[in-house]
Design an enzyme around this catalytic site. Structure first.
Site, PDB file in Angstrom:
ATOM      1  N   LEU A   8      32.386  41.000  14.010  1.00 45.59           N
ATOM      2  CA  LEU A   8      31.723  42.282  14.273  1.00 45.59           C
ATOM      3  C   LEU A   8      31.685  42.546  15.779  1.00 45.59           C
ATOM      4  O   LEU A   8      31.169  41.736  16.547  1.00 45.59           O
ATOM      5  CB  LEU A   8      30.296  42.276  13.714  1.00 45.59           C
ATOM      6  CG  LEU A   8      30.162  41.906  12.232  1.00 45.59           C
ATOM      7  CD1 LEU A   8      28.746  42.193  11.754  1.00 45.59           C
ATOM      8  CD2 LEU A   8      31.194  42.635  11.374  1.00 45.59           C
ATOM      9  N   ARG A  15      23.372  47.077  27.614  1.00 45.74           N
ATOM     10  CA  ARG A  15      22.797  46.324  28.738  1.00 45.74           C
ATOM     11  C   ARG A  15      23.848  45.690  29.666  1.00 45.74           C
ATOM     12  O   ARG A  15      23.511  45.171  30.722  1.00 45.74           O
ATOM     13  CB  ARG A  15      21.859  45.229  28.205  1.00 45.74           C
ATOM     14  CG  ARG A  15      20.491  45.801  27.870  1.00 45.74           C
ATOM     15  CD  ARG A  15      19.542  44.707  27.460  1.00 45.74           C
ATOM     16  NE  ARG A  15      19.797  44.232  26.107  1.00 45.74           N
ATOM     17  CZ  ARG A  15      19.397  43.058  25.642  1.00 45.74           C
ATOM     18  NH1 ARG A  15      18.750  42.217  26.420  1.00 45.74           N
ATOM     19  NH2 ARG A  15      19.647  42.704  24.402  1.00 45.74           N
TER      20      ARG A  15
HETATM   21  C1  UD1 Z   1      21.413  40.381  14.618  1.00 45.24           C
HETATM   22  C2  UD1 Z   1      20.787  39.900  13.325  1.00 45.24           C
HETATM   23  C3  UD1 Z   1      19.609  38.987  13.647  1.00 45.24           C
HETATM   24  C4  UD1 Z   1      20.076  37.832  14.488  1.00 45.24           C
HETATM   25  C5  UD1 Z   1      20.799  38.341  15.735  1.00 45.24           C
HETATM   26  C6  UD1 Z   1      21.449  37.182  16.442  1.00 45.24           C
HETATM   27  C7  UD1 Z   1      21.079  41.641  11.642  1.00 45.24           C
HETATM   28  C8  UD1 Z   1      20.430  42.749  10.929  1.00 45.24           C
HETATM   29  N1  UD1 Z   1      20.324  41.026  12.565  1.00 45.24           N
HETATM   30  O1  UD1 Z   1      20.491  41.192  15.274  1.00 45.24           O
HETATM   31  O2  UD1 Z   1      19.029  38.492  12.467  1.00 45.24           O
HETATM   32  O3  UD1 Z   1      19.006  36.995  14.842  1.00 45.24           O
HETATM   33  O4  UD1 Z   1      21.826  39.270  15.395  1.00 45.24           O
HETATM   34  O5  UD1 Z   1      22.007  37.608  17.662  1.00 45.24           O
HETATM   35  O6  UD1 Z   1      22.215  41.301  11.340  1.00 45.24           O
HETATM   36  N2  UD1 Z   1      27.535  45.380  15.106  1.00 45.24           N
HETATM   37  C9  UD1 Z   1      28.543  46.195  14.641  1.00 45.24           C
HETATM   38  N3  UD1 Z   1      28.219  47.352  14.014  1.00 45.24           N
HETATM   39  C10 UD1 Z   1      26.936  47.729  13.803  1.00 45.24           C
HETATM   40  C11 UD1 Z   1      25.905  46.893  14.270  1.00 45.24           C
HETATM   41  C12 UD1 Z   1      26.229  45.713  14.907  1.00 45.24           C
HETATM   42  O7  UD1 Z   1      29.717  45.880  14.816  1.00 45.24           O
HETATM   43  O8  UD1 Z   1      26.742  48.789  13.200  1.00 45.24           O
HETATM   44  C13 UD1 Z   1      27.877  44.134  15.803  1.00 45.24           C
HETATM   45  C14 UD1 Z   1      27.474  44.132  17.244  1.00 45.24           C
HETATM   46  O9  UD1 Z   1      28.547  44.596  18.064  1.00 45.24           O
HETATM   47  C15 UD1 Z   1      27.206  42.655  17.497  1.00 45.24           C
HETATM   48  C16 UD1 Z   1      26.706  42.164  16.152  1.00 45.24           C
HETATM   49  O10 UD1 Z   1      27.168  43.087  15.201  1.00 45.24           O
HETATM   50  O11 UD1 Z   1      28.366  41.948  17.809  1.00 45.24           O
HETATM   51  C17 UD1 Z   1      25.188  42.048  16.084  1.00 45.24           C
HETATM   52  O12 UD1 Z   1      24.594  43.296  16.270  1.00 45.24           O
HETATM   53  P1  UD1 Z   1      23.261  43.482  17.081  1.00 45.24           P
HETATM   54  O13 UD1 Z   1      22.929  44.920  17.120  1.00 45.24           O
HETATM   55  O14 UD1 Z   1      23.341  42.747  18.371  1.00 45.24           O
HETATM   56  O15 UD1 Z   1      22.223  42.748  16.119  1.00 45.24           O
HETATM   57  P2  UD1 Z   1      20.830  42.144  16.521  1.00 45.24           P
HETATM   58  O16 UD1 Z   1      19.837  43.238  16.509  1.00 45.24           O
HETATM   59  O17 UD1 Z   1      20.941  41.337  17.737  1.00 45.24           O
END
Ligand code: UD1
Ligand code: MG
Length: 451
Positions: A8, A15
Site C-alpha cells: 500500500l 508530513r
Molecule cells: C495504519 C493501521 C494501524 C497501524 C498503523 C501502523 C489501519 C486502519 N490502521 O494506520 O492499525 O497501527 O497503520 O503504521 O490500517 N494507504 C493507501 N490508501 C489509503 C490509505 C492508506 O494506500 O486509502 C497506505 C498509506 O500510503 C500507508 C499505509 O496505507 O502506506 C497506511 O496508511 P496510514 O494512513 O498511514 O494508516 P495509519 O493511520 O497510520
C-alpha cells in the site's frame, strides 16, 4: 502455497513536506518502496502489486526502474487501507493463494519475521504482525484473547482501556486471498475517520469463527516513515544493520559509523574499508580489496587485491581488474583498467580502457568530451603515460608506448613509440638574472611615483 504481495503506497505523506510521493524518498540509495519489496523477497511472492495514488506516474516510473515485473494499480481516492487492498482485487483475479499486505512506508520488516507469519498461517486464517510499542501513540491496538487476536482498534475509536494496550498493529497482514476479499466486502466506514479500515478484517474473521493471531516483532522493524526525521532514523537503522552484516561476513570496517552503504552494496571477505567511505548504488567489491579513507564509489566493480584511495572517486562504469591502484584525487568513469594498472595521483580517466600494468602519471586527463559528444581513449598494456598528459579523445596509445610529460596527445601513438607533443625547451644563458634586475627596477620606480 504461493503468495502475492500487496504494497500500500497511495497515501500522500503530508508530513514529508515534499513534491515527491512519500514512498519514493530514498533510504540507502533506493526508494523506501523498494526496501519494502525487498523485505518480502524471501517469501518469493509470485505476484507483487503496488497500490499507488498520490504521485502515481512517479511511482510507476520508479517501479519500472527497480522492479519491472511489479504491477502498479491506482487507488484514485484514498478511502482507507481496506479500500486500498481492494484496488488490487482485479489485478489478482487469476491468482490463488495467500496475500500478504505490507505498507510502502514501513520498509524494514525482516525476512525472518515474515517467515514467522507464514509459519503461523498454518494454524490461523488471518495473521497480523504486532509489536510492543515503547510509545504506542496513535497505532492501532491489538486486542488479544489468549493466542487469539479478537480485534484491532484504531486509536481514534479506542476506549481509554483499549488505549492502555501497548501491543500495536504494524499494518502487515497475511490471509488467503478469496477469504480476505470476501471479508473486505463486509467492511464499512463507520468509524471516527470514516475510512474503510483493513484492520476490521480481524473482528469480521472472529465473528465468522475463524482463527486469527498476531506474531510479534521488534519495534525497529515496524518504523513507519512519516517525516524527514523518521527518514533519517530509517537511514540510520538501515546503515547499522548493513554494516553489521558486512562485518559478520568478514569485511573490516575500521570506523563503521562513518561508512555509508547502499541497499545493494556487495563487499567480499577480508576487504578493508577505512573511515569515511561512501558507497552509492550498484557497487561490487571483491575479496581482499583495500578502500582507503574518503573515497566515493558508485556503479563500479573492484577486483581482488586492488587498492583505492584515499580520496578516490569511482563513478558508474568503473571496472578495476585485480591489483589495480587508484590513488588520491583520481576520478574514474566508464573505464576498464586491466590487471595491475596504476593511476596514483590527480587524474581523470573517463570513457577509456587501460591495459595491464600500464602506469598513468600524475595529472593525466582523458579529454573525453568535445562539448557535444563523448569519445573513447584506448591505452594498451605496459604503457607509460607521462605526468600531465592530455589524451584528446578519440585517441589510442599502443602497448609499451610512452608519452612525454605535459604532452597533448591528439594523434594515435603506435606500440613501442614515444610520443612528445609539447613546445621544445630553449635555455637562454644569463637571461634570468637580467630579467630579475629589470623587474626590481620597475617595482622601485613605481613605488617612487606613488610617493
Ligand atoms: C495504519 C493501521 C494501524 C497501524 C498503523 C501502523 C489501519 C486502519 N490502521 O494506520 O492499525 O497501527 O497503520 O503504521 O490500517 N494507504 C493507501 N490508501 C489509503 C490509505 C492508506 O494506500 O486509502 C497506505 C498509506 O500510503 C500507508 C499505509 O496505507 O502506506 C497506511 O496508511 P496510514 O494512513 O498511514 O494508516 P495509519 O493511520 O497510520
Ligand atoms: Mg501511518
Amino acid at each position: 502455497m504461493s503468495t502475492a504481495l500487496v504494497i500500500l503506497a497511495a497515501g500522500k505523506g503530508t508530513r514529508m513536506n515534499s513534491d515527491q510521493p512519500k514512498v519514493l524518498h530514498q533510504i540507502a540509495g533506493a526508494p523506501m518502496l523498494v526496501h519494502a519489496m525487498r523485505s518480502a523477497e524471501a517469501l518469493e511472492p509470485s505476484r507483487t502489486i503496488v497500490v499507488a495514488g498520490h504521485g502515481l506516474v512517479d511511482v510507476q516510473a520508479a517501479v519500472a526502474d527497480y522492479a519491472p515485473d511489479v504491477e502498479v494499480v491506482e487507488q484514485a481516492e484514498q478511502k482507507g487501507t481496506a479500500h486500498a487492498v481492494d484496488a488490487a482485487r482485479e489485478a489478482l483475479a487469476g491468482f490463488q493463494g495467500d496475500v500478504i499486505v505490507l505498507f510502502g512506508d514501513t520498509p524494514f520488516v525482516r525476512a525472518e519475521t515474515l517467515q514467522n507469519m507464514v509459519a503461523a498461517r498454518a494454524d490461523h486464517a488471518v495473521v497480523v504482525l504486532g509489536f510492543e510499542a515503547a510509545d504506542p501513540g496513535k497505532y492501532g491496538r491489538l486486542i488479544m484473547n489468549g493466542d487469539q487476536l479478537d480485534a484491532i482498534v484504531e486509536f481514534a475509536d479506542a476506549s481509554d482501556e483499549e488505549r492502555a494496550v501497548t501491543f500495536c498493529n504494524s499494518g502487515v497482514m497475511l490471509s488467503e486471498k478469496s477469504a480476505l476479499f470476501e471479508m473486505i466486502d463486509a467492511i464499512e466506514a463507520e468509524n471516527a475517520q470514516e475510512e474503510y479500515y483493513l484492520t476490521d478484517v480481524v473482528s469480521i474473521a472472529r465473528s465468522r469463527g475463524l482463527s486469527v493471531t498476531a506474531v510479534a516483532c521488534d519495534e525497529s522493524e515496524t518504523l513507519g516513515i512519516n517525516s524527514r526525521a523518521h527518514l533519517a532514523q530509517a537511514e540510520a537503522i538501515f546503515q547499522t544493520r548493513a554494516r553489521t552484516e558486512l562485518m559478520d561476513m568478514g569485511v573490516t570496517l575500521q570506523q563503521p559509523e562513518t561508512v555509508m552503504l547502499s541497499f545493494d552494496t556487495v563487499i567480499g571477505r577480508d576487504t578493508v574499508i577505512e573511515p569515511n567511505v561512501f558507497f552509492g548504488p550498484d557497487v561490487t567489491i571483491e575479496s581482499g580489496v583495500h578502500i582507503r579513507a574518503f573515497s566515493h564509489l558508485e556503479g563500479c566493480h573492484v577486483s581482488r587485491g586492488a587498492v583505492v584511495g584515499p580520496y578516490a572517486r569511482l563513478r558508474p562504469g568503473a571496472e578495476l581488474a585485480e591489483d589495480v591502484r587508484i590513488g588520491n584525487f583520481v576520478e574514474v568513469k566508464n573505464a576498464a583498467l586491466d590487471t595491475g594498472a596504476k593511476v596514483n595521483h590527480l587524474s581523470y580517466i573517463g570513457d577509456a580502457t587501460v591495459g595491464a600494468a600500464t602506469n598513468i602519471g600524475a595529472g593525466t586527463i582523458t579529454c573525453n568530451y568535445d562539448g557535444v559528444m563523448k569519445h573513447q581513449t584506448t591505452i594498451g598494456a605496459n604503457a607509460f603515460i607521462g605526468s600531465n598528459t592530455m589524451l584528446v579523445a578519440p585517441v589510442s596509445v599502443g602497448n609499451n608506448a610512452m608519452t612525454g610529460s605535459g604532452s597533448v596527445i591528439t594523434k594515435d601513438v603506435d606500440a613501442n613509440a614515444l610520443a612528445i607533443a609539447r613546445a621544445a625547451q630553449v635555455n637562454k644563458l644569463g637571461l634570468a638574472s637580467k630579467l630579475f634586475e629589470l623587474l626590481k627596477m620597475k617595482k622601485k620606480n613605481r613605488y617612487q611615483e606613488a610617493k
